[in-house]
Design an enzyme around this catalytic site. Sequence first.
Site, PDB file in Angstrom:
ATOM      1  N   ARG A 158     -20.045  -4.909 -47.818  1.00  0.00           N
ATOM      2  CA  ARG A 158     -18.967  -4.595 -46.879  1.00  0.00           C
ATOM      3  C   ARG A 158     -19.467  -3.453 -46.021  1.00  0.00           C
ATOM      4  NH1 ARG A 158     -13.678  -3.377 -49.833  1.00  0.00           N
ATOM      5  NH2 ARG A 158     -12.895  -3.118 -47.700  1.00  0.00           N
TER       6      ARG A 158
ATOM      7  N   SER B 261       0.847  -1.187   0.000  1.00  0.00           N
ATOM      8  CA  SER B 261       0.000   0.000   0.000  1.00  0.00           C
ATOM      9  C   SER B 261       0.882   1.236   0.000  1.00  0.00           C
ATOM     10  CB  SER B 261      -0.901   0.008   1.242  1.00  0.00           C
ATOM     11  OG  SER B 261      -1.484   1.280   1.444  1.00  0.00           O
TER      12      SER B 261
END
Length: 364
Positions: free
Chosen positions: A271, A231
Site C-alpha cells: 500500500r 464585459s
Amino acid sequence: MADLFWPGDERAGAHFTAEDFVGAMLTVEEDWLGQGLGLLVDAERLALDAEAGGNPVIPLVRLVREHAPEAHRGLTSQDVVDSALMRMSEAAVGSLLADLRSLIRRLADLAAAHRDTPMVARTLTQHAVPTTFGFRVAAWLTAVLDAEAQVDDLDFPDQLGGAAGTRAAMAELGVEVPAGVPRWHTTRASVTRLGDALVGCTDACARIANDVVTMSRPEIGELSEGTGGGSSTMPGKANPVLSVLVRRAALTTPQLAATLHLAAAQQVDDRADGAWHAEWATLRDLVRRTLTAASQTVDLVSGLVVHADRMAATLAAAGDTVLAEQRSMAAAAGHEPAASYLGDAVAYVDAVVAHARELVEEER
C-alpha cells in the site's frame, strides 16, 4: 455548489462533494456490515479529524462503531476510500453520459442541417479547399462519439483487500468475499482509465469550443454564441464565454490525469505512502471540471448561431486559391475540373449522423 474560483462548477451538482464522499464511505461500511446505520456525519468535522490518521475513514469508523462495534472488521481504510471513490465515479459518469448523449443528438441535428452549407476549410490557419459546415460539425461529432464510447466502457470495482491485500483478517473472521470483487491497492488502472476517459471528454468539448472562439472573431464572423457574455468595461461586447470556459477545463484536465498516472507509477510495497492520497482531490477536480465542461458544451451547441452568409462570402472571396489543388489533380487525371470539389464530404456527414442517431436511439 457554486465556486468563485471555477465559475459554472454548480453544474456538477453534488457529485464528489464532501457530503457525497461521506455518504459513499458510509454506504460501503453499511454494505460490509449488512445493515443500515442511519448516521448523520458532519463532513467538516470529519475532515478536521482526518489529518491525524491521514485519511477520513479512521475518524469515520470511530463514529460508526459507537452504533455498531463490529463494523469495519476485516476492512482497511483504503478498501473504504477506493470503493467510495468508485461509487461516486459511477454516479458522476451516469450524469456525464447523459450530457454527452444530449450533445451527440444536438451535433447530429446541426451536422445534418448544414451538410451542404459551403465554407472554406482552413489548415495551419490558412484557406485550403472548399468544405461544408456540416463536415466540420461531423468532425466535432466524431470526437464526442469517441469520448462517449470510452466513458461508456468504464467499470467501477469495489476494493476488498484488507490491510495488505491478502484478505487475512477476512479469512480469520470467516467472512466470505463476494465473487468477482478485486483487490487493487497498488494496481491503479481503474483510476487512470477513468482519468483518461474524462480527459477524452474535455478534449472533444474543447475541439468544438476552439472552433467557435476562432470562427466568432469579428473579422471572420461565421459563428457566434447564442448568448454572448458581457464585459465589465465595454457595453455591448458579446464574448464567447461558454467556449472560453470549456477551453479552460481542457487546459487543466490533462495535468490532473497526469497526476493520477504519476500516483499509479509511484505505488510501492503493498500500500502506497502518499501516492494513493494524492488521487482523492485530483479525481474530484477532474470529475467536476469534466461534468461542468460537458454541460456547458451542450448549451454552447444548443444556442450556436451559424452565419451561413458569411461562410459563403469568405469562400467566394478566397477565389481561385482554394481550387488550386483541384486544378492540379484534374490535370494529373487528364480531365477538366468538376463543378464541385468536396470529395466524399457529404457522404461522411451522412454516415456520422446516422451512427450518432442510432447510438442515442439505442440508449433510450
